[in-house]
Scaffold this active site. Structure first.
Site, PDB file in Angstrom:
ATOM      1  N   GLY A  45       6.325  -1.059   3.050  1.00 33.85           N
ATOM      2  CA  GLY A  45       6.168  -1.915   1.986  1.00 33.85           C
ATOM      3  C   GLY A  45       5.395  -1.103   0.863  1.00 33.85           C
ATOM      4  O   GLY A  45       5.864  -1.159  -0.414  1.00 33.85           O
ATOM      5  N   CYS A  46       4.288  -0.455   1.127  1.00 30.60           N
ATOM      6  CA  CYS A  46       3.614   0.402   0.036  1.00 30.60           C
ATOM      7  C   CYS A  46       4.579   1.647  -0.683  1.00 30.60           C
ATOM      8  O   CYS A  46       4.537   1.684  -1.569  1.00 30.60           O
ATOM      9  CB  CYS A  46       2.277   0.808   0.645  1.00 30.60           C
ATOM     10  SG  CYS A  46       1.300  -0.268   1.313  1.00 30.60           S
ATOM     11  N   THR A  47       5.287   2.361   0.218  1.00 26.97           N
ATOM     12  CA  THR A  47       6.249   3.225  -0.272  1.00 26.97           C
ATOM     13  C   THR A  47       7.337   2.609  -1.046  1.00 26.97           C
ATOM     14  O   THR A  47       7.499   3.303  -2.051  1.00 26.97           O
ATOM     15  CB  THR A  47       6.830   4.023   1.024  1.00 26.97           C
ATOM     16  OG1 THR A  47       5.969   4.555   1.726  1.00 26.97           O
ATOM     17  CG2 THR A  47       7.810   4.731   0.452  1.00 26.97           C
ATOM     18  N   ALA A  50       5.966   1.823  -4.641  1.00 27.86           N
ATOM     19  CA  ALA A  50       5.682   3.034  -5.227  1.00 27.86           C
ATOM     20  C   ALA A  50       6.813   3.672  -5.705  1.00 27.86           C
ATOM     21  O   ALA A  50       6.897   4.147  -7.003  1.00 27.86           O
ATOM     22  CB  ALA A  50       4.629   3.890  -4.334  1.00 27.86           C
TER      23      ALA A  50
END
Length: 159
Positions: A45-47, A50
């Site tokens: 999710g964070c990738t 970003a």
């Protein structure tokens, strides 16, 4: 501590950024700031979040807006994360969790019945005067960066 709310001043911070830089929110006065908090580098999710903000960076740049991603990861981890995924947004490291606490995003979470402390995925849109213009809590990644861009456009038009 004052709760971070729309219309209130965004809490200032001075923290290490990627590439060995120091990032101070107050130095960005006069610009719209997108400050998104995320749990951890290189998680799915964070990738995706970003990468989505990176894809829209030229449009944020055209508005004179700066995009900052913040997590408790180390600056070295941020450098690797940026290089691995060709990220062009700025990443800020808050290992001591000072800004995470100030913005109210370091919270108790629960997974499979286990409670732990972690970052609640949250985005703050900060106006050119340094005040919080919009807040997205418990962010779902799909379409989020685009929604923030639209809000930044409206904020730019209003100023």
């Amino acid at each position: 501590m004052t709760e971070v709310a729309i219309g209130n001043p965004a809490p200032d911070f001075v923290l290490p950024g990627d590439g060995g830089r120091e990032i101070r929110l107050a130095d960005l006065r006069g610009r719209i700031v997108v400050l998104f908090f995320y749990p951890k580098n290189d998680t799915s999710g964070c990738t995706a979040e970003a990468i989505d903000f990176t894809a829209l960076k030229p449009e944020f740049d055209a508005l004179g807006a700066v995009v900052l991603g913040m997590s408790p990861d180390t600056p070295k981890s941020h450098d690797k994360f940026k290089a691995k995924h060709a990220l062009t947004i700025d990443l800020v490291s808050d290992q001591e969790k000072i800004a995470l606490h100030d913005y109210g995003v370091w919270v108790e979470k629960s997974m499979y019945g286990r409670k732990y402390m972690g970052v609640e995925r949250t985005t703050f849109l900060i106006d050119a005067e340094g005040n919080v213009a919009e807040i997205w809590r418990k962010v779902k990644v799909a379409g989020h960066a685009q929604a923030v861009l639209e809000a930044a456009r409206k904020l730019r038009l209003a100023s």
